[in-house]
Design a protein around this motif. Structure first.
Motif, short mmCIF file in Angstrom:
data_model
loop_
_atom_site.label_atom_id
_atom_site.label_comp_id
_atom_site.label_asym_id
_atom_site.label_seq_id
_atom_site.Cartn_x
_atom_site.Cartn_y
_atom_site.Cartn_z
N GLU A 211 44.00 40.07 39.23
CA GLU A 211 43.68 39.16 40.34
C GLU A 211 42.21 39.23 40.71
O GLU A 211 41.61 38.24 41.10
CB GLU A 211 44.53 39.52 41.56
CG GLU A 211 45.98 39.12 41.42
CD GLU A 211 46.76 39.43 42.69
OE1 GLU A 211 46.16 39.51 43.78
OE2 GLU A 211 47.99 39.57 42.58
N CYS A 212 41.61 40.42 40.56
CA CYS A 212 40.22 40.60 40.98
C CYS A 212 39.22 40.39 39.84
O CYS A 212 38.02 40.52 40.03
CB CYS A 212 40.03 41.99 41.57
SG CYS A 212 40.43 43.30 40.42
N GLY A 213 39.69 40.08 38.64
CA GLY A 213 38.77 39.88 37.51
C GLY A 213 39.44 40.25 36.19
O GLY A 213 40.65 40.27 36.07
N THR A 214 38.61 40.56 35.21
CA THR A 214 39.09 40.89 33.87
C THR A 214 38.68 42.32 33.53
O THR A 214 37.54 42.72 33.78
CB THR A 214 38.49 39.93 32.82
OG1 THR A 214 38.86 38.59 33.18
CG2 THR A 214 39.01 40.22 31.44
N LEU A 215 39.59 43.07 32.96
CA LEU A 215 39.32 44.43 32.52
C LEU A 215 39.44 44.47 31.00
O LEU A 215 40.47 44.07 30.45
CB LEU A 215 40.32 45.41 33.15
CG LEU A 215 40.24 46.86 32.66
CD1 LEU A 215 38.92 47.49 33.08
CD2 LEU A 215 41.42 47.65 33.19
N GLU A 216 38.38 44.93 30.33
CA GLU A 216 38.42 45.05 28.87
C GLU A 216 38.13 46.49 28.48
O GLU A 216 37.19 47.11 28.98
CB GLU A 216 37.40 44.12 28.21
CG GLU A 216 37.47 44.18 26.70
CD GLU A 216 36.67 43.11 26.00
OE1 GLU A 216 36.20 43.37 24.88
OE2 GLU A 216 36.52 42.01 26.56
#
Length: 177
Positions: free
Chosen positions: A166-171
């Motif tokens: 929800e708060c962004g993208t994690l890679e």
């Protein structure tokens, strides 16, 4: 295989599709050891087939340079379902020394090939991808210096996970070369 060669010297025809150019000091996530900028090639994110279907995708590329009888071939083949994507990317290129009016530029020829296999599965709104490959280089010349790289073989393997939150993208990536 070494920093004396020009950018993209070992890139295979038709195998990489995303190009990032960073001017100036390079961020640590791209290696951080370059003051003059960085050129980065990477594969696109995997795309899965629509529910209940499968899809094939492929591409072939070739090139020829008359100035040094350079030729290369590259291609990719991918298969995808809703739950899995597998693919092969590879290329081969070879050239003799560059011919110019009045002579030849010594140590400018090359012979290299690259092969890469990848598999991915969806993970929530993201994906989990594994890839492995090898690169084989023979007689890669460095025209500015009187030397040739006679042989350079390497292999790599990597695991990449991307999650859309929800708060962004994690890679996350784990890579060995």
């Amino acid at each position: 295989p070494n920093h004396m060669d020009p950018p993209l010297h070992y890139a295979s025809a038709g195998t990489d599709t995303r190009l990032d150019i960073i001017a100036g000091i390079t961020p640590v996530r791209f290696g951080g050891d370059s003051l003059g900028g960085t050129i980065s090639l990477s594969r696109p994110d995997p795309v899965f087939a629509a529910p209940g279907s499968t899809q094939w995708a492929g591409e072939l590329a070739s090139n020829y340079f008359g100035s040094h009888d350079g030729h290369g071939f590259g291609g990719e083949l991918d298969w995808a379902s809703e739950e899995l994507r597998v693919g092969y990317r590879g290329g081969w290129s070879r050239a003799d020394d560059l011919r110019i009016p009045g002579g030849t530029v010594r140590a400018s020829g090359y012979d290299s090939q690259h092969h890469d296999l990848a598999a991915a599965i969806p993970a929530g709104d993201g994906f989990l991808e594994f890839d492995a490959g090898l690169t084989r280089t023979r007689d890669a010349g460095t025209a500015a210096l009187p030397m040739d790289m006679v042989e350079a073989d390497s292999w790599h393997a990597g695991l990449r996970h991307r999650a859309v939150l929800e708060c962004g993208t994690l890679e996350s990536r784990i890579y060995i070369h």
